[in-house]
Design a protein around this motif. Structure first.
Motif, short mmCIF file in Angstrom:
data_model
loop_
_atom_site.label_atom_id
_atom_site.label_comp_id
_atom_site.label_asym_id
_atom_site.label_seq_id
_atom_site.Cartn_x
_atom_site.Cartn_y
_atom_site.Cartn_z
N THR A 720 -2.43 -15.33 4.61
CA THR A 720 -3.78 -15.82 4.90
C THR A 720 -4.23 -15.37 6.28
O THR A 720 -5.37 -14.95 6.47
CB THR A 720 -3.84 -17.35 4.79
OG1 THR A 720 -3.35 -17.75 3.51
CG2 THR A 720 -5.27 -17.85 4.98
N LEU A 721 -3.31 -15.47 7.25
CA LEU A 721 -3.62 -15.00 8.61
C LEU A 721 -3.91 -13.50 8.62
O LEU A 721 -4.88 -13.04 9.25
CB LEU A 721 -2.45 -15.31 9.55
CG LEU A 721 -2.62 -14.89 11.02
CD1 LEU A 721 -3.80 -15.63 11.65
CD2 LEU A 721 -1.33 -15.16 11.79
N ALA A 722 -3.09 -12.73 7.89
CA ALA A 722 -3.31 -11.29 7.82
C ALA A 722 -4.64 -10.96 7.15
O ALA A 722 -5.34 -10.02 7.55
CB ALA A 722 -2.15 -10.63 7.05
N LEU A 723 -5.00 -11.75 6.14
CA LEU A 723 -6.28 -11.52 5.46
C LEU A 723 -7.45 -11.79 6.39
O LEU A 723 -8.46 -11.07 6.38
CB LEU A 723 -6.39 -12.41 4.22
CG LEU A 723 -5.49 -12.04 3.04
CD1 LEU A 723 -5.46 -13.15 2.00
CD2 LEU A 723 -5.95 -10.73 2.41
N GLY A 724 -7.35 -12.84 7.20
CA GLY A 724 -8.40 -13.11 8.19
C GLY A 724 -8.57 -11.95 9.14
O GLY A 724 -9.69 -11.51 9.44
N ALA A 725 -7.45 -11.40 9.61
CA ALA A 725 -7.50 -10.25 10.53
C ALA A 725 -8.06 -9.03 9.82
O ALA A 725 -8.87 -8.28 10.40
CB ALA A 725 -6.10 -9.97 11.06
N ALA A 726 -7.66 -8.82 8.56
CA ALA A 726 -8.16 -7.67 7.80
C ALA A 726 -9.66 -7.79 7.58
O ALA A 726 -10.40 -6.80 7.71
CB ALA A 726 -7.43 -7.56 6.47
N GLY A 727 -10.12 -9.00 7.23
CA GLY A 727 -11.55 -9.20 7.02
C GLY A 727 -12.35 -8.91 8.28
O GLY A 727 -13.39 -8.25 8.24
N ILE A 728 -11.86 -9.39 9.42
CA ILE A 728 -12.53 -9.11 10.69
C ILE A 728 -12.55 -7.61 10.97
O ILE A 728 -13.56 -7.04 11.37
CB ILE A 728 -11.83 -9.86 11.85
CG1 ILE A 728 -12.04 -11.37 11.70
CG2 ILE A 728 -12.35 -9.39 13.21
CD1 ILE A 728 -11.22 -12.20 12.67
N GLY A 729 -11.40 -6.97 10.73
CA GLY A 729 -11.30 -5.52 10.99
C GLY A 729 -12.26 -4.71 10.13
O GLY A 729 -12.94 -3.81 10.64
N ILE A 730 -12.33 -5.05 8.84
CA ILE A 730 -13.24 -4.32 7.95
C ILE A 730 -14.69 -4.56 8.36
O ILE A 730 -15.51 -3.64 8.37
CB ILE A 730 -13.01 -4.74 6.48
CG1 ILE A 730 -11.61 -4.31 6.02
CG2 ILE A 730 -14.06 -4.11 5.57
CD1 ILE A 730 -11.20 -4.89 4.67
N ALA A 731 -15.02 -5.81 8.69
CA ALA A 731 -16.38 -6.14 9.09
C ALA A 731 -16.79 -5.38 10.35
O ALA A 731 -17.89 -4.85 10.46
CB ALA A 731 -16.52 -7.65 9.29
#
Length: 825
Positions: A720-731
């Motif tokens: 979940t933490l990695a997904l939050g970081a990935a979402g921020i990175g993609i955005a």
């Protein structure tokens, strides 16, 4: 509605001078456009020394071609036209500057050619000539076709043409289309926007028996041509004629056309009397709005006199007016460029207070839930199956109502009508299908990830394919559902875009990690209330502003904005059967194969409560849909009355956020923005928790079968933490992309597999003879089929899920018959 030009306020375009044309006098009637990113100006006519038609020097026609490679560069003399000529059509196309027709004082021309700037020289590419000679006509590029209207055929004409032509850039051929309604016209302003060709104002010619010459009539009438129906329609007239204004009109945003200046004919009969004392032409900038069919003033062309009889060129996305005529017979070498003046709404302390209260509620719910959550995957993924049915139902509703929906549904009804009203309503029809056929399987198998069903029914390989498809799509979608709402919120609140991305993502990630699905569900319950409350209050505010609900319904009904049913049997149009069948299948996809939804009705204690949660969502969709559809229609009525309040440079989808930021009162504005935050965060949290569930259950559990439940719980939190970081990175990556076309294509490609994924579940439950080999073949073959269906536009996009489901089942059944296998785990 026609707005008076005298009401024009500050301009939304800020003008600056580019290097002047290297002709001391300047040119009228020149050809101009963009070729290979360079501004090209060619031909035209003037009076030497700007002596005007009352002087002794005759009108001089030119054939020089000038090129400006960048706005801060210097003009280059780059060659010659086939003739000294001007007053033809010139338009920017992907191939270069399309030029057609023109005159030289003794004759009119029919030839057509393209000018392009390549390797330091002008290339001239000859095209098929128009069947008739033509000058002083109006033209615009729409998609890959050029439309040309009106003009005159010869210098001696005493009547303008009403003929209308189309040039297909792909086929390189001319076609004659239905003529302009009524009398012909010349020197009109053309435009292309919203899939239509527009023709504004112009001059009508009529034979004067007394003088034996042509008499000019300055027109306010405007027309629109629809290439699909091949028909003309009269639209709102201008407040004054704008003949010979720079053409084509500047296409601003997705729904405006800007007309700059023009001749209203006030001094047309006094040219030889006034000579150099002529006051020049109009300087108002008028905006036509294609959705509300209204004109509004947008300010004044700022310095000097506005030019006419010159093309308007869009260069680097900005309107450029190269040279032209500033008084009858008087030219200018001036070249000007307009830049949009950014407009933002207000967001004050009261609004921030409301938004802050919303964030405190989110954090409070998260802290409360996290304190009582156990360190187990059952609690993290299913909330210990202790979620009440009504909360689960509200959560299903909240998870599917994203900020994009919050913005897009009102925008759709604002721009069109209620044809799509039955799309969301189909959930009421789908709910019993899900309850009777799918839910019992999912509850009986006691699964956590919906794709575990595929392992029970087929094998683990099929499960992994289904899980992988879901994860890839949701991870990609996660970035865009963070970025696009953040873009809107940044514009509305004035908050830094990066801060918007970080704030929404970090808070959402924090409560999703700390409280798991239970925190997600309970925050969504609160978020649904905020979201619907903000939309409901906005509806009342808009209705009050347009004279009350009675006035609102009367005006919208008169304009047929409540139109719901398109009759017919077309497969490529949103006719009634396509809307009903397509959206029935779309809802089947969502409510049977989307982990985000299915996980919600696995969190309830019993199957009976799961059924109630599905019905809760289904019946909540109806009033919510009505609210958002009414908001969109009310926005149309509001801006129909006040078109000057529109954001001229905006996308159509920005209409509700724009209204929120500029027209709602303080406090209410904050509540609606909190609703936007709520919709964004509910979508983000739902996606993150569901992805973590699938990755942990279907992949970590598969590749680490000996892991303990505590290890899986910790892994889910890290994911979940990695997904939050990935979402921020993609955005953030999307912020720095100059355009999102690659991203759009990615989502379209991955989206192909949604219907195919649902096809696996339909095949598994209703077709016992389909085996694991068949279903895998059906999945991939139906994806290929759907790719070609999309690429060729064979059916309306509502039917894409149906193609995926049908293809998966049919191909799966055929392959299963051809390749029978024994089912293995």
């Amino acid at each position: 509605m026609v707005a008076s030009a005298e009401r024009a306020g500050p301009s939304l375009l800020q003008w600056k001078n580019l290097p002047p044309l290297p002709d001391a006098v300047g040119l009228a009637g020149a050809y101009a456009g963009v070729g290979n990113d360079a501004l090209v100006v060619a031909g035209g006519a003037n009076f030497p020394g700007n002596a005007g038609p009352w002087g002794t020097a005759p009108k001089t026609w030119h054939d020089d071609i000038f090129v400006l490679e960048n706005p801060s560069g210097r003009w280059k003399k780059a060659g010659k036209l086939p003739h000294a000529m001007g007053y033809g059509i010139s338009l920017t196309t992907p191939e270069g500057v399309f030029c057609m027709g023109g005159a030289d004082g003794t004759r009119h021309y029919s030839e057509a050619f393209i000018l392009n700037w390549r390797n330091g020289r002008i290339d001239v590419t000859r095209l098929p000539a128009l069947p008739i000679p033509l000058a002083y006509a109006s033209g615009a590029l729409l998609d890959d076709k050029i439309y040309i209207a009106g003009g005159t055929v010869a210098p001696s004409d005493t009547n303008a043409s009403n003929r209308f032509w189309e040039f297909d850039l792909r086929k390189k051929q001319w076609n004659e289309l239905p003529p302009i309604p009524g009398d012909g016209r010349m020197l009109g302003v053309a435009g292309a926007q919203d899939g239509r060709f527009f023709l504004f104002s112009g001059v009508g010619l009529h034979y004067n028996v007394t003088t034996g010459a042509a008499r000019r009539t300055y027109l306010k009438e405007c027309l629109a041509y629809n290439p699909v129906s091949k028909s003309w329609k009269r639209i709102a007239g201008l407040p004054n004629a704008v003949a010979a204004a720079p053409s084509p009109a500047y296409a601003a945003g997705q729904s405006h056309l800007l007309v700059i200046g023009g001749d209203d004919g006030t001094y047309a009969n006094r040219v030889m009397e006034l000579k150099e004392n002529h006051p020049g032409f109009r300087r108002e900038i008028l905006a036509y709005h294609t959705i509300t069919d209204t004109w509004a003033p947008l300010g004044i062309y700022p310095e000097g006199k506005a030019a006419v009889t010159t093309p308007l060129v869009t260069w680097n996305g900005l309107p450029v007016i190269p040279s032209g005529e500033v008084q009858p017979g008087i030219r200018t070498p001036r070249v000007t460029e307009g830049s949009p003046v950014s407009s933002t709404g207000t967001f004050n302390g009261a609004d921030w207070t409301v938004v802050s209260v919303y964030f405190l509620l989110v954090l409070g719910i998260s802290i409360y839930v996290s304190r009582k959550m156990g360190a187990s995957t059952d609690d993290f993924f299913l909330g210990g199956q202790n979620i009440p049915w009504w909360a689960a139902g509200l959560s299903i509703f909240g998870s599917k109502l994203s900020a994009l929906t919050f913005i897009a549904i009102p925008a759709k009804t604002y721009a069109t009508d209620w044809t799509y009203i039955f799309a969301n309503a189909m959930i009421v029809v789908v709910a019993p299908v899900v309850i009777w056929f799918f839910l019992p399987y999912f509850r009986k198998l006691n699964i956590t990830s919906v794709y575990e069903y595929l392992a029970f029914r087929f094998n683990k390989t099929v499960k992994l394919v289904g899980s992988f498809t879901f994860v890839v799509f949701q991870v990609g979608r996660l970035g865009i559902v963070i970025y696009l709402p953040a873009l809107v919120l940044s514009t509305v609140t004035g908050m830094n875009l990066m801060l918007c991305i970080m704030l929404t993502s970090l808070i959402t990630t924090a409560y999703t990690i700390s409280g798991g699905i239970e925190a997600v569900v309970w925050t969504e319950v609160m978020q649904v209330g905020v979201l619907l409350g903000g939309a409901f209050l906005s509806l009342f505010f808009i209705a009050d502003a347009v004279g009350g609900f009675g006035s609102f319904f009367e005006q919208a009904s008169r304009a047929d904005k409540f139109h719901m049913v398109n009759s017919g049997w077309a497969i490529t149009e949103p006719v009634l059967w396509v809307v009903l069948v397509g959206n029935f299948l779309t809802q089947i996809v969502t409510y049977t194969s989307d982990q985000v939804v299915v996980q919600r009705y696995l969190t309830t204690p019993t199957e009976a409560e799961a059924r109630r949660s599905i019905w809760t969502n289904a019946f909540l969709v109806i009033p919510a849909t009505l609210i958002f559809f009414l908001v969109g229609t009310a926005l149309w009525v509001y801006f129909k009355q006040s078109p000057q309040l529109l954001n001229t440079m905006a996308r159509t989808d920005d209409i509700f956020p724009w209204f929120i930021s500029t027209r709602l009162p303080a406090g209410l504005r904050g509540l609606v923005i909190a609703g936007l935050f709520a919709a964004t965060m509910s979508t983000i949290s739902s996606s993150m928790n569901s992805i973590a569930t699938v990755v942990t259950t279907d992949f970590f559990g598969h590749f680490a079968p000996g892991s303990t439940d505590l290890q899986r719980f910790r892994f889910a939190r890290y994911i979940t933490l990695a997904l939050g970081a990935a979402g921020i990175g993609i955005a953030i990556w999307l912020v720095f992309m100059e355009n999102n076309s690659i991203w759009d294509e990615y989502l379209k490609l991955i989206g192909i597999f949604g219907g195919c994924l649902a096809g696996m579940f339909v095949a598994g439950i209703f077709f016992p003879s389909i085996n694991s080999t068949g279903i895998l073949a059906g999945f991939f073959l139906s994806a290929v089929l759907l790719y070609f269906v999309q690429a060729n536009g064979w059916v309306h996009f509502f039917l894409y899920p149906g193609v995926g489901i049908f293809g998966c089942v049919v191909f799966g059944w055929l392959v299963s018959k051809a390749v029978p296998v024994t089912r293995s785990a």
